[in-house]
Scaffold this active site. Structure first.
Site, short mmCIF file in Angstrom:
data_model
loop_
_atom_site.label_atom_id
_atom_site.label_comp_id
_atom_site.label_asym_id
_atom_site.label_seq_id
_atom_site.Cartn_x
_atom_site.Cartn_y
_atom_site.Cartn_z
N ASP A 185 0.83 -1.21 0.00
CA ASP A 185 0.00 0.00 0.00
C ASP A 185 0.86 1.26 0.00
O ASP A 185 0.61 2.21 -0.74
CB ASP A 185 -0.90 0.02 1.24
CG ASP A 185 -2.05 -0.96 1.15
OD1 ASP A 185 -2.32 -1.48 0.06
OD2 ASP A 185 -2.69 -1.21 2.19
N LEU A 186 1.86 1.26 0.86
CA LEU A 186 2.68 2.46 1.02
C LEU A 186 3.51 2.76 -0.24
O LEU A 186 3.59 3.90 -0.69
CB LEU A 186 3.60 2.31 2.23
CG LEU A 186 2.89 2.11 3.58
CD1 LEU A 186 3.90 1.81 4.68
CD2 LEU A 186 2.05 3.33 3.95
#
Length: 413
Positions: A185-186
């Site tokens: 996600d990051l």
């Protein structure tokens, strides 16, 4: 128009290098909200759009902070600070119309639905660019907008698994281990922010917007260091190495008196300095370990180098080792999150900031992008669902307060 809107929202919208850029954020959880949070911290006016009856479920993620009249998620705040909040049902006819009107006044739209979702709503890029040809349409998904797997659902773990990172992490004698944070996600959010800024630059130059297509799998793949070229040039498939490095030694985790440190003094220069620091300069001339190439050998590293370092380090604490190494050799304490949060250097870098949550100031990570002339700001609270409906819809769409109330009563916003 965006600068005019930002000026009207003084005290609500931010300041910084992206002041005047308006972003519609229709994302959820982290892959997307983190991207738009970075833009908000850098001064963009970010409008978080949530369904009136089904807001971002990251609002339900712990830890929570309780105030006099509310309980609010610090997790949600960390990725949605500095944003305005509106509600909108994009499935309703009125909601679709409102989004198209908002797009006319926006510079960027960020979404993280599965590819095709926005098209099925009649709000895909081809539709929205007719409303605003300069629109940057940033789309984050598990596998991107093209390719045979584009429509597959995805979470962070999907990106870690499909991007190859999971297979490389852990210890050689055990099953692979996921990276201990939501790196899929990051990473996707970071690349989305970079792509958005690049597309904005192009739109400023040529007047045309475009799609920024970001895949979690693609993003994770680029984090695998030398694994791809090791395979394509040597047929070597990367596997878990624990704290070892595939070819650089000593370069890893070593125990000390009260925990562990990272030591990376593998070059001849650093190795010689290290031997001097620990009072045994003659070790640097030992014919079995006197060159970097010799110390790279796995057997030599395990049999000779590792025991020497463990003997030296065992006499000192993490803090003492860091002080001894100073700025002469690469040695860092392997710190707990508590130690990092309280780290004076982190404080000096403004990397722990205080953000309002439920009427209290909560410490959370700050903005890692440091600009000397136009610094960002990471200190404004996250919005409640629809908190800025009247402000945004009146300023960007031209609705009256009565019209806003009517749309709210009808469940459109």
């Amino acid at each position: 128009m965006s600068e005019e809107f930002a000026a009207a929202g003084a005290g609500i919208t931010g300041s910084g290098p992206l002041k005047g850029v308006t972003v519609l954020d229709i994302t959820r959880v982290v892959a997307g909200p983190f991207c738009s949070m970075l833009l908000a911290d850098l001064g963009a006016t970010v409008i978080k759009v949530e369904h009136p009856d089904d807001p971002d479920y990251a609002r339900t993620f712990p830890p929570f902070v309780s105030g006099d009249d509310e309980e609010f998620s610090a997790f949600f705040t960390q990725f949605n600070r500095n944003k305005l909040g509106i509600t909108l049902d994009m499935k309703s006819a009125e909601g679709k119309t409102l989004l198209r009107k908002l797009v006319r006044r926006a510079d960027v739209l960020v979404e993280n639905f599965r590819p095709g979702t926005m098209d099925r709503l009649g709000l895909g890029y081809e539709v929205l660019k007719k409303e605003n040809p300069r629109l940057i349409y940033t789309a984050i998904s598990g596998f991107g907008r093209t390719g045979p797997n584009a429509s597959r659902p995805s979470y962070d773990n999907t990106g870690q698994a499909a991007g190859g990172l999971w297979s490389m992490n852990g210890y050689a004698d055990r099953p692979p281990v996921r990276v201990g944070t939501i790196i899929g996600d990051l990473a996707a959010s970071l690349y989305a922010a970079i792509g958005t800024l690049a597309a904005l630059r192009e739109a400023e130059r040529g007047g045309e917007g475009q799609v920024v297509d970001i895949s979690q799998q693609d993003s994770v793949l680029t984090l695998t260091e030398n694994a791809v070229v090791r395979y394509t040039t040597q047929g070597d498939v990367a596997s878990p190495l624990g704290n070892d490095h595939p070819f650089v030694r000593p370069y890893g985790q070593f125990p000390c008196k009260d925990g562990y440190v990272f030591f990376g003094g593998y070059t001849d220069k650093f190795w010689k300095i290290t031997c001097e620091l620990f009072g045994e300069p003659e070790v640097a001339n030992d014919p079995e370990i006197d060159t970097m190439e010799k110390r790279f050998d796995r057997d030599v590293a395990e049999r000779r180098v590792k025991p020497i370092l463990e003997r030296w380090f065992s006499k000192y604490t993490k803090v003492e080792l860091e002080e001894l190494a100073g700025d002469r050799v690469p040695l860092s304490a392997i710190k707990t999150i508590a130690e990092v949060v309280e780290d004076p250097h982190i404080a000096a870098r403004d990397m722990i900031v205080k953000v309002p949550v439920a009427g209290k100031l909560v410490r959370m990570f700050g903005l890692p992008i440091k600009l000397s002339g136009t610094p960002g700001n990471a200190c404004a609270k996250a919005p409640n669902p629809g908190e800025h409906n009247t402000f945004v819809y009146s300023r960007l769409v031209g609705l009256t307060p009565e019209e806003v109330r009517k749309l709210s009563d009808e469940g459109v916003i």
